[in-house]
Design a protein around this motif. Structure first.
Motif, PDB file in Angstrom:
ATOM      1  N   ALA A 179      41.777  70.507 -14.543  1.00 44.40           N
ATOM      2  CA  ALA A 179      40.961  69.475 -15.171  1.00 44.40           C
ATOM      3  C   ALA A 179      39.512  69.660 -14.769  1.00 44.40           C
ATOM      4  N   LEU A 180      38.624  69.624 -15.756  1.00 43.08           N
ATOM      5  CA  LEU A 180      37.189  69.622 -15.472  1.00 43.08           C
ATOM      6  C   LEU A 180      36.726  68.184 -15.631  1.00 43.08           C
ATOM      7  N   VAL A 181      36.290  67.577 -14.548  1.00 44.28           N
ATOM      8  CA  VAL A 181      35.944  66.162 -14.598  1.00 44.28           C
ATOM      9  C   VAL A 181      34.465  65.980 -14.317  1.00 44.28           C
ATOM     10  N   GLY A 182      33.839  65.092 -15.062  1.00 45.52           N
ATOM     11  CA  GLY A 182      32.446  64.785 -14.800  1.00 45.52           C
ATOM     12  C   GLY A 182      31.967  63.737 -15.773  1.00 45.52           C
ATOM     13  N   GLU A 183      30.791  63.163 -15.456  1.00 43.10           N
ATOM     14  CA  GLU A 183      30.240  62.162 -16.344  1.00 43.10           C
ATOM     15  C   GLU A 183      29.364  62.854 -17.380  1.00 43.10           C
ATOM     16  N   SER A 184      28.791  62.071 -18.313  1.00 36.90           N
ATOM     17  CA  SER A 184      27.946  62.723 -19.316  1.00 36.90           C
ATOM     18  C   SER A 184      26.768  63.375 -18.607  1.00 36.90           C
ATOM     19  N   GLY A 185      26.421  64.558 -19.042  1.00 36.80           N
ATOM     20  CA  GLY A 185      25.329  65.287 -18.404  1.00 36.80           C
ATOM     21  C   GLY A 185      25.782  66.142 -17.236  1.00 36.80           C
ATOM     22  N   SER A 186      27.089  66.157 -16.952  1.00 34.33           N
ATOM     23  CA  SER A 186      27.555  66.953 -15.818  1.00 34.33           C
ATOM     24  C   SER A 186      27.694  68.423 -16.211  1.00 34.33           C
ATOM     25  N   ILE A 219      49.378  78.230 -33.335  1.00 27.00           N
ATOM     26  CA  ILE A 219      49.818  79.266 -34.270  1.00 27.00           C
ATOM     27  C   ILE A 219      49.236  80.620 -33.883  1.00 27.00           C
ATOM     28  N   CYS A 220      48.150  80.607 -33.093  1.00 22.73           N
ATOM     29  CA  CYS A 220      47.524  81.858 -32.641  1.00 22.73           C
ATOM     30  C   CYS A 220      48.302  82.476 -31.486  1.00 22.73           C
ATOM     31  N   GLN A 221      49.291  81.786 -30.970  1.00 19.71           N
ATOM     32  CA  GLN A 221      50.023  82.211 -29.781  1.00 19.71           C
ATOM     33  C   GLN A 221      49.066  82.472 -28.620  1.00 19.71           C
ATOM     34  N   PRO A 222      48.344  81.422 -28.217  1.00 15.28           N
ATOM     35  CA  PRO A 222      47.307  81.604 -27.191  1.00 15.28           C
ATOM     36  C   PRO A 222      47.888  81.682 -25.787  1.00 15.28           C
ATOM     37  N   ASP A 223      47.069  82.183 -24.865  1.00 17.50           N
ATOM     38  CA  ASP A 223      47.424  82.149 -23.447  1.00 17.50           C
ATOM     39  C   ASP A 223      46.700  81.021 -22.745  1.00 17.50           C
ATOM     40  N   VAL A 224      45.523  80.694 -23.257  1.00 16.89           N
ATOM     41  CA  VAL A 224      44.728  79.626 -22.641  1.00 16.89           C
ATOM     42  C   VAL A 224      44.334  78.621 -23.715  1.00 16.89           C
ATOM     43  N   LEU A 225      44.453  77.353 -23.364  1.00 17.24           N
ATOM     44  CA  LEU A 225      44.067  76.273 -24.262  1.00 17.24           C
ATOM     45  C   LEU A 225      42.946  75.487 -23.594  1.00 17.24           C
ATOM     46  N   ILE A 226      41.803  75.376 -24.269  1.00 23.29           N
ATOM     47  CA  ILE A 226      40.702  74.575 -23.732  1.00 23.29           C
ATOM     48  C   ILE A 226      40.692  73.262 -24.491  1.00 23.29           C
ATOM     49  N   CYS A 227      40.900  72.142 -23.794  1.00 21.39           N
ATOM     50  CA  CYS A 227      40.974  70.846 -24.460  1.00 21.39           C
ATOM     51  C   CYS A 227      39.767  70.018 -24.049  1.00 21.39           C
ATOM     52  N   VAL A 284      43.801  62.698 -15.395  1.00 21.69           N
ATOM     53  CA  VAL A 284      43.872  63.924 -14.605  1.00 21.69           C
ATOM     54  C   VAL A 284      45.114  63.899 -13.722  1.00 21.69           C
ATOM     55  N   ARG A 285      45.352  62.737 -13.125  1.00 23.79           N
ATOM     56  CA  ARG A 285      46.495  62.597 -12.232  1.00 23.79           C
ATOM     57  C   ARG A 285      47.792  62.916 -12.953  1.00 23.79           C
ATOM     58  N   SER A 286      47.876  62.526 -14.214  1.00 30.22           N
ATOM     59  CA  SER A 286      49.127  62.712 -14.942  1.00 30.22           C
ATOM     60  C   SER A 286      49.291  64.096 -15.532  1.00 30.22           C
ATOM     61  N   ILE A 287      48.201  64.832 -15.660  1.00 25.94           N
ATOM     62  CA  ILE A 287      48.351  66.082 -16.402  1.00 25.94           C
ATOM     63  C   ILE A 287      47.991  67.340 -15.612  1.00 25.94           C
ATOM     64  N   ALA A 288      47.052  67.231 -14.661  1.00 26.83           N
ATOM     65  CA  ALA A 288      46.479  68.461 -14.098  1.00 26.83           C
ATOM     66  C   ALA A 288      47.112  68.885 -12.780  1.00 26.83           C
ATOM     67  N   ASP A 289      47.212  70.200 -12.575  1.00 26.49           N
ATOM     68  CA  ASP A 289      47.655  70.744 -11.293  1.00 26.49           C
ATOM     69  C   ASP A 289      46.504  70.744 -10.307  1.00 26.49           C
ATOM     70  N   SER A 290      45.335  71.122 -10.821  1.00 28.40           N
ATOM     71  CA  SER A 290      44.179  71.092  -9.932  1.00 28.40           C
ATOM     72  C   SER A 290      43.000  70.538 -10.700  1.00 28.40           C
ATOM     73  N   VAL A 291      41.985  70.158  -9.946  1.00 25.69           N
ATOM     74  CA  VAL A 291      40.877  69.475 -10.562  1.00 25.69           C
ATOM     75  C   VAL A 291      39.556  70.022 -10.017  1.00 25.69           C
ATOM     76  N   VAL A 292      38.568  70.083 -10.912  1.00 21.43           N
ATOM     77  CA  VAL A 292      37.226  70.515 -10.532  1.00 21.43           C
ATOM     78  C   VAL A 292      36.285  69.382 -10.908  1.00 21.43           C
ATOM     79  N   VAL A 303      42.715  74.309 -19.712  1.00 21.73           N
ATOM     80  CA  VAL A 303      41.529  73.702 -19.111  1.00 21.73           C
ATOM     81  C   VAL A 303      41.354  72.374 -19.815  1.00 21.73           C
ATOM     82  N   PHE A 304      41.463  71.287 -19.082  1.00 22.75           N
ATOM     83  CA  PHE A 304      41.447  69.963 -19.673  1.00 22.75           C
ATOM     84  C   PHE A 304      40.167  69.244 -19.271  1.00 22.75           C
ATOM     85  N   VAL A 305      39.267  69.121 -20.203  1.00 20.03           N
ATOM     86  CA  VAL A 305      37.988  68.476 -19.910  1.00 20.03           C
ATOM     87  C   VAL A 305      38.133  66.969 -20.126  1.00 20.03           C
TER      88      VAL A 305
END
Lengths: 305, 598
Positions: free
Chosen positions: B372-379, B497-505, B545-553, B536-538
């Motif tokens: 998870a990428l966490v931050g406020e607006s402007g981060s 459908i692209c069969q991706p390895d990484v998903l950026i949300c 974040v608590r419910s979805i992410a393994d690690s957080v930045v 990568v969950f922005v």
């Protein structure tokens, strides 16, 4: 059409999504939505009648439009319901023969101008670079000349040929269409589905055709309506000024010019072509506006007017 | 006497008065009371809130009932009376302050206008004094310089405070707040919530706070009113409603909310709320209800008292009102993923013109891991995610995917990379082409990356739709015919459908209702688990974040202030900034334990 107008609002509301699901052809769906709008129905009917007159009318003409059947500016009679013109031709016969050129010339010129303008405008908006500036500045140059002056200039140089007039009218509209297309496309270019296609590496021409173009059909449709109206006016105007269709060919714009001297004794010689031109432009305009509303409203809002 | 008395309020479509948007709405509000009005999109909460101002949306009309504010029936008021009431007796704080303030006028002149129209007798000195007081109350500066600013010279939080100052300026009896913190950062949100609560108590103003997010009002409201399908489902004291809701809908709603202090499985609500005009004569929630009985389908239950001070529209209300909600603690995170990182960002730097947005950011993602990428607006979190996918070129550092450094812009990257790194946009309303059937939108990437026959593409599209819990018949629909949640699933299907390895949300659930968010989170969790998808969950929402992410930045002003496994960062934050974010994140747990922001 009568069945469409009599269905209740709830029935049509339920019908709309079903139509969208059953058919993948968006144009089809759009057409059906547009036909539910009264404006389109009337506009289409008027246009159809005028186009029918222009193309099939000549075969029903009571006289040969080139035959002198009476005195100049003769009053209407049973055999000549609209009287005779400045030379003594039957006005009705000339009228029926004189629509074909103006109709095909204005339609073809608008389609050409619209196509060229859309390509320029969308490409300019999507390029987001110096190309945008270059394209738009060159359209400004064309815009700086009044249409009629431009057309008259080239016609006087190259002669009054129909294909030349069509090209010139198209060239006159293209920059104006380009401005509108660019303005509409600029908004779409910033949308995320365009970025999404870019991230996927979809070819640029495909993004323009599949992502941008369908989203600016509304304004383009409006342009089409306005331009056809103006083309009919412009082409009739050119004929009126003597630079378009040359006598002895029959033409509505030319008729106005030829018969205006006798407008007091025999108004039909002028009034009839004026009415035809007016009806044609009104019909096309209403159709275009109805289509625009079908595009904008998505057919969801039931508004029978 | 109550300040607000709403009785049997019914608002219907003008075109077809038999179609009720809201019906049978009864409630009262006392002076100084904060009532939280909670519900999901389309439940009628905005219709009810604007009814207090005597306003109905175009195409709708109040066709029955009474709305008494300060003893007067608003529905009977003439347009001139309404004009005098609004702002003076009932005031309104809008969702988007940037849109509500006139961008061409200074703050002072917008505040003064209210006094000029409502209290023409007020002298210039008095006016200045009152404006200064209102600004101070809202926590804003009162100096000439600040008052002479234009709205665009203020931050989002300041703009909302100006709206608050305007709303309280004329000392109204009632104030209506329509999701006033939706567009704000958590810390700004927390400040605005504190200000609203303080002013409401101090000035004895009844406040109706409308929101789709129960956790926001849980720490603010005295009582909660939950709406479902145009009717009041439940009404009662906040703590009790949150802890042991008497209506099954409220219970599911609470279960769908992520919690920052403990990892929970987010419960979804199966099915869809019935639209106006399609609501059954029975209990409207019964088709989606786990407690439903045969009698629920025969008659419409009335809103009745199920416990002292608690109302619910459910035949089993008494029983449920006594039953605390089960704790929904999920299994602990699977052990740290190992193996080489599939995506790493090294010393990323980016700027917009002279403004530096990223100043040396590095992190890594492994297969099957969600960061998870966490931050406020402007981060800089959105810029970072956009540069990973090639929508923004980095000015320094690099993005390395599967061992190979990537070009800055997507267009220069090889097809294979573009296929394997997929991006999902924040707003499903903008990321799908409105003029294309969603099946065609999903097929577009397949067209680019795989040479398939029309029939094979069709099959892949249907497969992708199934993987996000939609069906093949959705392929023929247009985005306008889908709900927000369905659209976002389509966007996910287009990536899959692209069969991706990484998903950026990129904040993909922020525009959605909580129950819909829960279902999207579930879909993502399953993909991560079953297909070893790296994500990568922005987001700005730590609870999520608590419910979805393994690690957080955690990002602040373009720098990483803290990073690590989710549980460690959220349970034992090391950095002050993280602690502040945590403290400001709305939480139902805190409401249950009775501590309120004051």
């Amino acid at each position: 059409m009568s069945t469409v107008t009599t269905t209740t609002p709830t029935a049509t509301a339920a019908e709309a999504p079903a139509a969208a699901v059953s058919s993948n052809h968006r144009a089809n769906v759009l057409g059906r939505r547009a036909l539910r709008i009264r404006q389109t129905q009337i506009g289409l009917a008027i246009t159809a009648v005028m186009v029918f007159i222009a193309f099939v009318g000549p075969y029903f003409a009571p006289h040969d439009p080139h035959a002198l059947v009476g005195l100049a500016f003769g009053k209407p009679s049973s055999s000549m319901p609209l009287g005779t013109d400045y030379l003594g031709h039957d006005v009705l016969s000339v009228l029926l023969a004189g629509g074909r050129t103006v109709v095909w010339m204005s339609l073809v010129s608008v389609l050409l101008g619209l196509a060229a303008g859309t390509v320029i405008g969308v490409a300019a908006a999507y390029s987001r670079s110096w190309i945008d500036g270059a394209l738009m500045r060159s359209t400004d140059v064309v815009l700086a000349f009044p249409n009629i002056v431009l057309v008259l200039l080239f016609v006087s140089l190259l002669g009054p040929k129909p294909w030349l007039i069509v090209l010139l009218v198209a060239a006159a509209w293209a920059p104006q269409v380009a401005r509108v297309a660019r303005g509409a496309a600029l908004e779409i270019v910033g949308k995320e589905f365009v970025e999404s296609s870019e991230v996927l590496g979809v070819p640029q021409w495909r993004i323009m055709v599949r992502d941008i173009l369908p989203n600016i059909t509304g304004p383009l449709m409006v342009e089409f309506g306005i331009r056809v109206t103006w083309s009919v006016g412009l082409i009739a105007g050119i004929s009126f000024l003597g630079a378009g269709i040359q006598p002895p060919a029959a033409d509505w714009g030319l008729m106005i010019n030829q018969n205006r001297a006798g407008i007091v004794q025999q108004p039909w010689g002028v009034l009839a072509p004026v009415l035809c031109i007016a009806l044609l432009t009104i019909g096309v305009n209403m159709t275009a506006e109805g289509l625009t509303r079908a595009v904008a409203g998505g057919g969801r809002k039931e508004d029978p007017r | 006497m109550s300040v607000v008395e709403v009785q049997r309020l019914r608002v219907a479509l003008v075109a077809d008065p038999s179609v009720n948007i809201v019906e049978d709405v009864d409630f009262t509000m006392e002076a100084g009371e904060i009532l939280g009005l909670v519900g999901e999109s389309g439940c009628g909460k905005t219709t009810v809130s604007t009814a207090l101002l005597g306003y109905t949306r175009k195409g709708a009309r109040q066709v029955g009932g009474e709305v008494r504010v300060d003893g007067r029936d608003i529905a009977q008021a003439s347009p001139e009376e309404l004009r005098r009431l609004r702002g003076k007796v009932v005031s309104y704080i809008p969702q988007d302050p940037a849109a509500a303030l006139n961008p061409a006028r200074r703050v002072l002149s917008q505040l003064r206008e209210l006094l000029v129209h409502h209290e023409p007798d007020c002298s210039t000195e008095q006016a200045e004094e009152r404006i200064a007081t209102a600004m101070e109350e809202a926590g804003l500066a009162t100096d000439e310089g600040f008052l002479r600013r234009f709205p665009h010279q203020l931050s989002g939080g300041q703009q909302q405070r100006v709206c608050i100052a305007m709303a309280f300026l004329l000392r109204p009896k009632v104030i209506v707040l329509d999701e006033p913190t939706t567009g704000l950062d958590v810390s700004t949100q927390a400040q605005v919530l504190r200000t609203v609560r303080r002013l409401s108590k101090q000035l004895d103003v009844a406040a109706l706070y409308v929101t789709h997010d129960l956790s926001v009002v849980a720490n603010l409201a005295d009582r909660l009113m939950v709406m479902y399908a145009g009717r009041v489902a439940e009404l009662g004291p906040t703590a009790e409603v949150v802890r042991q809701a008497a209506h099954p809908y409220t219970r599911r709603l609470v279960a769908a909310i992520p919690e920052v202090h403990s990892r929970r499985t987010l419960e979804t609500i199966p099915g869809r709320a019935p639209a106006p005009g399609q609501r059954p004569e029975a209990c409207t929630f019964a088709p989606r209800c786990e407690f439903a009985e045969p009698r629920c389908l025969t008659g419409e239950p009335a809103l009745r008292e199920v416990a002292p001070g608690r109302l619910a529209r459910c035949v089993r209300g008494e029983e449920l009102a006594d039953r605390p909600l089960a704790a929904r603690v999920a299994t602990a995170m699977s052990a740290a993923r190992d193996g080489a990182p599939i995506l790493s960002v090294r010393e990323a730097e980016a700027s917009y013109g002279d403004h530096r947005v990223l100043a040396g950011v590095s992190f890594e993602v492994r297969r099957g891991e969600c960061v998870a990428l966490v931050g406020e607006s402007g981060s800089g979190k959105t810029t970072l995610s956009r540069s990973i996918v090639g929508l923004h070129a980095l000015s320094g550092g690099e993005v390395v995917f599967d061992g190979q450094p990537l070009e800055g812009l997507a267009r220069r990257r090889p097809d294979d990379v573009r296929r394997r790194v997929q991006y999902i946009f924040q707003s499903p309303y903008n990321s799908l082409n409105r003029r294309r059937a969603v099946g065609d939108s999903i097929a577009a990437p397949a067209h680019v990356f795989f040479s398939l026959s029309r029939k094979e593409r069709r099959v892949r599209v249907d497969e992708a739709l199934e993987r996000v819990s939609l069906t093949a018949r959705h392929a023929h629909r247009f985005p306008d015919e889908l709900s927000g949640g369905e659209r976002q699933r389509v966007a996910i299907a287009r990536a899959l459908i692209c069969q991706p390895d990484v998903l950026i949300c990129d904040e993909i659930t922020s525009a959605l209702d909580v129950s819909v968010q829960a279902s999207i989170v579930r879909v993502l969790g399953r993909l991560q688990e079953e297909e070893q998808l790296a994500m990568v969950f922005v987001t700005h929402n730590l609870a999520l974040v608590r419910s979805i992410a393994d690690s957080v930045v955690i990002l602040d002003k373009g720098r990483i202030v803290e990073g690590g496994p989710t549980a460690r960062v959220l349970d034992a934050p090391e950095h002050d900034y993280t602690r502040r974010l945590l403290a400001d994140t709305p939480s139902l747990d805190r409401a249950e334990s009775g501590t309120r922001a004051s």
